[in-house]
Motif scaffolding. Sequence first.
Motif, PDB file in Angstrom:
ATOM      1  N   ASN A  78       6.895   5.279   1.700  1.00  0.00           N
ATOM      2  CA  ASN A  78       7.796   5.037   2.813  1.00  0.00           C
ATOM      3  C   ASN A  78       9.222   4.943   2.265  1.00  0.00           C
ATOM      4  O   ASN A  78       9.526   4.067   1.478  1.00  0.00           O
ATOM      5  CB  ASN A  78       7.400   3.748   3.528  1.00  0.00           C
ATOM      6  N   ASN A  83      12.441  -0.493   7.189  1.00  0.00           N
ATOM      7  CA  ASN A  83      11.081  -0.950   7.454  1.00  0.00           C
ATOM      8  C   ASN A  83      10.378  -1.251   6.134  1.00  0.00           C
ATOM      9  O   ASN A  83       9.810  -0.370   5.509  1.00  0.00           O
ATOM     10  CB  ASN A  83      10.302   0.109   8.242  1.00  0.00           C
ATOM     11  N   LYS A  86       5.198  -5.453   4.964  1.00  0.00           N
ATOM     12  CA  LYS A  86       3.879  -5.318   4.346  1.00  0.00           C
ATOM     13  C   LYS A  86       2.951  -6.303   5.037  1.00  0.00           C
ATOM     14  O   LYS A  86       3.378  -7.372   5.460  1.00  0.00           O
ATOM     15  CB  LYS A  86       3.954  -5.606   2.842  1.00  0.00           C
ATOM     16  N   VAL A  93      -4.333  -4.390  10.562  1.00  0.00           N
ATOM     17  CA  VAL A  93      -3.911  -3.069  10.098  1.00  0.00           C
ATOM     18  C   VAL A  93      -4.932  -2.022  10.520  1.00  0.00           C
ATOM     19  O   VAL A  93      -6.116  -2.312  10.671  1.00  0.00           O
ATOM     20  CB  VAL A  93      -3.728  -3.028   8.562  1.00  0.00           C
ATOM     21  N   PHE A  95      -6.200   1.709   9.188  1.00  0.00           N
ATOM     22  CA  PHE A  95      -6.089   2.578   8.018  1.00  0.00           C
ATOM     23  C   PHE A  95      -7.258   3.552   7.932  1.00  0.00           C
ATOM     24  O   PHE A  95      -8.315   3.345   8.505  1.00  0.00           O
ATOM     25  CB  PHE A  95      -5.982   1.754   6.723  1.00  0.00           C
ATOM     26  N   GLN A 137       3.033  -0.229   2.968  1.00  0.00           N
ATOM     27  CA  GLN A 137       3.843  -0.260   4.172  1.00  0.00           C
ATOM     28  C   GLN A 137       3.286   0.779   5.139  1.00  0.00           C
ATOM     29  O   GLN A 137       2.573   1.705   4.726  1.00  0.00           O
ATOM     30  CB  GLN A 137       5.299   0.065   3.848  1.00  0.00           C
ATOM     31  N   GLU A 138       3.640   0.630   6.398  1.00  0.00           N
ATOM     32  CA  GLU A 138       3.184   1.549   7.433  1.00  0.00           C
ATOM     33  C   GLU A 138       3.563   2.987   7.061  1.00  0.00           C
ATOM     34  O   GLU A 138       4.681   3.264   6.646  1.00  0.00           O
ATOM     35  CB  GLU A 138       3.858   1.168   8.754  1.00  0.00           C
ATOM     36  N   GLY A 139       2.604   3.904   7.192  1.00  0.00           N
ATOM     37  CA  GLY A 139       2.843   5.318   6.925  1.00  0.00           C
ATOM     38  C   GLY A 139       2.632   5.744   5.482  1.00  0.00           C
ATOM     39  O   GLY A 139       2.694   6.927   5.169  1.00  0.00           O
ATOM     40  N   LEU A 173      -2.188   3.863   5.340  1.00  0.00           N
ATOM     41  CA  LEU A 173      -1.970   2.750   6.262  1.00  0.00           C
ATOM     42  C   LEU A 173      -1.252   3.289   7.491  1.00  0.00           C
ATOM     43  O   LEU A 173      -0.094   3.682   7.422  1.00  0.00           O
ATOM     44  CB  LEU A 173      -1.153   1.645   5.594  1.00  0.00           C
ATOM     45  N   ASN A 174      -1.963   3.323   8.607  1.00  0.00           N
ATOM     46  CA  ASN A 174      -1.425   3.906   9.832  1.00  0.00           C
ATOM     47  C   ASN A 174      -0.510   2.955  10.589  1.00  0.00           C
ATOM     48  O   ASN A 174       0.555   3.346  11.040  1.00  0.00           O
ATOM     49  CB  ASN A 174      -2.563   4.343  10.763  1.00  0.00           C
ATOM     50  N   LYS A 175      -0.946   1.710  10.761  1.00  0.00           N
ATOM     51  CA  LYS A 175      -0.206   0.790  11.618  1.00  0.00           C
ATOM     52  C   LYS A 175      -0.437  -0.649  11.173  1.00  0.00           C
ATOM     53  O   LYS A 175      -1.519  -1.002  10.730  1.00  0.00           O
ATOM     54  CB  LYS A 175      -0.661   0.953  13.064  1.00  0.00           C
ATOM     55  N   ILE A 176       0.632  -1.464  11.316  1.00  0.00           N
ATOM     56  CA  ILE A 176       0.544  -2.906  11.073  1.00  0.00           C
ATOM     57  C   ILE A 176       0.910  -3.609  12.377  1.00  0.00           C
ATOM     58  O   ILE A 176       1.963  -3.361  12.951  1.00  0.00           O
ATOM     59  CB  ILE A 176       1.525  -3.363   9.971  1.00  0.00           C
TER      60      ILE A 176
END
Length: 186
Positions: A78, A83, A86, A93, A95, A137-139, A173-176
């Motif tokens: 990322n 952004n 974590k 999350v 994933f 981190q996201e993405g 990791l798609n989304k938090i």
Amino acid sequence: MKKTLILITIIALAACKSPEARYPVIQKSGSHISESIAKNQELLEKEVAQIEAVIAADSTREYQSSPDGFWYTYNKKNKDTANTLKPEFGDVVSFDYSIKTLDGQVIYAEGEKATRTYAIDQEKLFSGLRQGLKLMQEGETITFLFPSYKAYGYYGDKNKIGTNWPLQTKVTLNKIIEKEENQNQR
């Protein structure tokens, strides 16, 4: 009759003796534990050597060592400096992940396992992945190299992963969803 009474009194007094502790017939020396420790240390040294060989063979990536006992490299990092979130305890999350052996044999291919939703440190997940998700981190997509004790250990996953297998795990990791947001959605 007097003799009988004296005899009964003597027997009664002799029976009132305090109990004595019984000692075990066999005493354990603890050598089994020492042997187990030595065997596990030897296994870890072997697995670390295998992981270091994988890292040495992959000159295109830079691997980092985690203080938690595994190694990782970024496949997709990322670059958004705004952004830097974590996941922390209680965050949820989403994933995706795939698992390979250290020599690259696919165990669970990308997409074979459904997208997983996981509440950080509140659900069952193997320890290396649990700790690795907290670094992301996201993405981001990271490839982790786990010694067996950080993966599925002695028992494996009782399906495709056997006893004491060190693993490569690629995680996206798609989304938090932060803990506060998660509670507001209920």
